[in-house]
Enzyme design. Structure first.
Site, PDB file in Angstrom:
ATOM      1  N   SER A 135     -85.634  45.970  66.484  1.00  0.00           N
ATOM      2  CA  SER A 135     -85.430  47.365  66.879  1.00  0.00           C
ATOM      3  C   SER A 135     -86.024  47.618  68.256  1.00  0.00           C
ATOM      4  CB  SER A 135     -86.098  48.304  65.879  1.00  0.00           C
ATOM      5  OG  SER A 135     -86.081  49.634  66.368  1.00  0.00           O
ATOM      6  N   TYR A 145     -93.540  50.677  61.748  1.00  0.00           N
ATOM      7  CA  TYR A 145     -92.146  50.210  61.833  1.00  0.00           C
ATOM      8  C   TYR A 145     -91.958  49.344  63.077  1.00  0.00           C
ATOM      9  CZ  TYR A 145     -87.111  50.198  62.556  1.00  0.00           C
ATOM     10  OH  TYR A 145     -85.809  49.801  62.799  1.00  0.00           O
ATOM     11  N   LYS A 149     -91.232  45.234  63.429  1.00  0.00           N
ATOM     12  CA  LYS A 149     -90.089  44.650  64.153  1.00  0.00           C
ATOM     13  C   LYS A 149     -90.570  43.741  65.287  1.00  0.00           C
ATOM     14  CE  LYS A 149     -86.447  46.504  62.024  1.00  0.00           C
ATOM     15  NZ  LYS A 149     -85.562  45.681  61.179  1.00  0.00           N
TER      16      LYS A 149
HETATM   17  N1  LIG Z   1     -79.547  52.656  62.881  1.00  0.00           N
HETATM   18  C1  LIG Z   1     -80.343  52.460  63.927  1.00  0.00           C
HETATM   19  O1  LIG Z   1     -80.404  53.290  64.853  1.00  0.00           O
HETATM   20  C2  LIG Z   1     -81.204  51.210  63.997  1.00  0.00           C
HETATM   21  C3  LIG Z   1     -81.869  50.951  65.192  1.00  0.00           C
HETATM   22  C4  LIG Z   1     -82.658  49.819  65.303  1.00  0.00           C
HETATM   23  C5  LIG Z   1     -82.753  48.935  64.253  1.00  0.00           C
HETATM   24  N2  LIG Z   1     -82.092  49.197  63.083  1.00  0.00           N
HETATM   25  C6  LIG Z   1     -82.232  48.195  61.992  1.00  0.00           C
HETATM   26  O2  LIG Z   1     -80.948  47.830  61.549  1.00  0.00           O
HETATM   27  C7  LIG Z   1     -81.022  47.382  60.188  1.00  0.00           C
HETATM   28  C8  LIG Z   1     -79.918  48.062  59.372  1.00  0.00           C
HETATM   29  O3  LIG Z   1     -80.186  49.445  59.296  1.00  0.00           O
HETATM   30  P1  LIG Z   1     -79.033  50.539  59.329  1.00  0.00           P
HETATM   31  O4  LIG Z   1     -79.203  51.320  60.542  1.00  0.00           O
HETATM   32  O5  LIG Z   1     -77.712  49.922  59.055  1.00  0.00           O
HETATM   33  O6  LIG Z   1     -79.512  51.462  58.110  1.00  0.00           O
HETATM   34  P2  LIG Z   1     -78.894  51.681  56.663  1.00  0.00           P
HETATM   35  O7  LIG Z   1     -77.536  52.262  56.762  1.00  0.00           O
HETATM   36  O8  LIG Z   1     -79.965  52.438  55.934  1.00  0.00           O
HETATM   37  O9  LIG Z   1     -78.759  50.213  56.020  1.00  0.00           O
HETATM   38  C9  LIG Z   1     -79.853  49.499  55.516  1.00  0.00           C
HETATM   39  C10 LIG Z   1     -79.315  48.442  54.560  1.00  0.00           C
HETATM   40  O10 LIG Z   1     -80.389  47.594  54.133  1.00  0.00           O
HETATM   41  C11 LIG Z   1     -80.472  47.636  52.714  1.00  0.00           C
HETATM   42  N3  LIG Z   1     -81.873  47.425  52.371  1.00  0.00           N
HETATM   43  C12 LIG Z   1     -82.954  48.149  52.747  1.00  0.00           C
HETATM   44  N4  LIG Z   1     -84.065  47.607  52.227  1.00  0.00           N
HETATM   45  C13 LIG Z   1     -83.679  46.521  51.522  1.00  0.00           C
HETATM   46  C14 LIG Z   1     -84.351  45.550  50.742  1.00  0.00           C
HETATM   47  N5  LIG Z   1     -85.676  45.592  50.544  1.00  0.00           N
HETATM   48  N6  LIG Z   1     -83.645  44.553  50.170  1.00  0.00           N
HETATM   49  C15 LIG Z   1     -82.296  44.497  50.331  1.00  0.00           C
HETATM   50  N7  LIG Z   1     -81.595  45.391  51.038  1.00  0.00           N
HETATM   51  C16 LIG Z   1     -82.294  46.386  51.626  1.00  0.00           C
HETATM   52  C17 LIG Z   1     -79.882  48.986  52.311  1.00  0.00           C
HETATM   53  O11 LIG Z   1     -79.408  49.049  50.982  1.00  0.00           O
HETATM   54  P3  LIG Z   1     -80.362  49.470  49.743  1.00  0.00           P
HETATM   55  O12 LIG Z   1     -81.153  50.676  50.178  1.00  0.00           O
HETATM   56  O13 LIG Z   1     -79.422  49.722  48.614  1.00  0.00           O
HETATM   57  O14 LIG Z   1     -81.243  48.296  49.484  1.00  0.00           O
HETATM   58  C18 LIG Z   1     -78.699  49.023  53.294  1.00  0.00           C
HETATM   59  O15 LIG Z   1     -77.683  48.164  52.859  1.00  0.00           O
HETATM   60  C19 LIG Z   1     -82.445  47.698  59.712  1.00  0.00           C
HETATM   61  O16 LIG Z   1     -83.209  46.496  59.751  1.00  0.00           O
HETATM   62  C20 LIG Z   1     -82.946  48.690  60.755  1.00  0.00           C
HETATM   63  O17 LIG Z   1     -84.344  48.645  60.885  1.00  0.00           O
HETATM   64  C21 LIG Z   1     -81.310  50.304  62.934  1.00  0.00           C
END
Ligand SMILES: NC(=O)c1ccc[n+]([C@@H]2O[C@H](COP(=O)([O-])OP(=O)(O)OC[C@H]3O[C@@H](n4cnc5c(N)ncnc54)[C@H](OP(=O)(O)O)[C@@H]3O)[C@@H](O)[C@H]2O)c1
Length: 241
Positions: A135, A145, A149
């Site tokens: 991130s 957080y 990361k």
């Molecule tokens: N969106 C942004 O702006 C952003 C920016 C920087 C980094 N990220 C990173 O990108 C990644 C994906 O996030 P996203 O933005 O796509 O958010 P999201 O829509 O909330 O997706 C997160 C996914 O991870 C799963 N998950 C969470 N904890 C888990 C666990 N312990 N075991 C297995 N599955 C788990 C969730 O499903 P369940 O809850 O059902 O387990 C969901 O499928 C994350 O690592 C996040 O930190 C996102």
């Protein structure tokens, strides 16, 4: 060649987009998440296989590895998120609450990738790749957080040196603000959203496809000499040299 691709956290947001990208290219894709209902719905929509798994739980990750099959080409450690956005645990002393909050983010974002990689690495075929997802939060004054990361990025570079001799690459994609995900759990104010977009050079939020295309490239033949790196995908909100 049809590859086998495992995307943890593949039910929503970035993981779903990554799974869709590889599936569209004809690869065999397995997605995981904790919420079995959401996971099954996404798997049906994308025509991929679903295995319910909490990536922070060694027992569940071991079962995932048992269910997965003998060969794997691409591992995308997407599972994670900012656990500070979850409701705080009640009934803890102030210091126990600090410990619980930090452990939750380290488990969700660091241990999840470490465990999954350890569980499946022995079946990854030469020419394959591990893609971790960090991130932009690691680059700025941050809380647990961003620190989790940053630790993930450090471990990811070390992983590259470990897997290189086996013919594998390992990299980390570091997204900036990406819209159309469940990351913010409804807690992103309009003002904060505008500020995140304002910080970019191209004046827009990221889209899940921005990350999916980067992951697809990192797994392609043209990216075999890219390993041990952090790839920033953020519209210029954080620059490198
Ligand atoms: N969106 C942004 O702006 C952003 C920016 C920087 C980094 N990220 C990173 O990108 C990644 C994906 O996030 P996203 O933005 O796509 O958010 P999201 O829509 O909330 O997706 C997160 C996914 O991870 C799963 N998950 C969470 N904890 C888990 C666990 N312990 N075991 C297995 N599955 C788990 C969730 O499903 P369940 O809850 O059902 O387990 C969901 O499928 C994350 O690592 C996040 O930190 C996102």
């Amino acid at each position: 060649m049809t590859r086998t691709v495992l995307v943890t956290g593949g039910s929503t947001g970035l993981g779903k987009a990554v799974a869709a990208r590889f599936r569209a290219a004809g690869d065999t894709v397995v997605i995981t998440a904790r919420d079995a209902g959401k996971l099954a719905a996404t798997a049906a929509e994308l025509d991929v296989r679903a295995i319910t798994c909490d990536a922070t739980d060694p027992g569940q990750v071991a079962r995932l590895a048992d269910d997965l099959g003998p060969e794997l080409d691409v591992l995308v450690n997407m599972a994670g998120g900012n656990t500070d956005l979850d409701p705080p645990r009640a009934g803890l002393s102030p210091l126990d609450a600090v410990a619980a909050a930090w452990r939750a983010n380290l488990d969700a974002n660091l241990l999840s990738a470490v465990l999954t990689t350890a569980a499946v690495l022995d079946r990854m075929r030469p020419g394959g790749t591990v893609i971790n997802v960090g991130s932009i939060g690691a680059e700025f004054a941050s809380s647990s957080y961003g620190a989790s990361k940053a630790a993930l990025a450090s471990w990811s570079a070390g992983l590259s040196s470990e897997v290189g001799p086996k013919g594998l690459t390992a990299n980390l994609i570091s997204p900036g603000y990406i819209a159309e995900t469940e990351f913010f759990k409804g807690q992103l104010s309009d003002q904060r959203r505008a500020a995140l977009i304002e910080a970019t050079h191209n004046g827009r939020a990221g889209h899940p496809d921005d990350i999916a295309e980067t992951a697809y490239f990192l797994a392609s033949a043209g990216a075999r000499h890219i390993t041990g790196q952090t790839l920033h995908v953020n519209g210029g909100a954080f620059t490198t040299r």
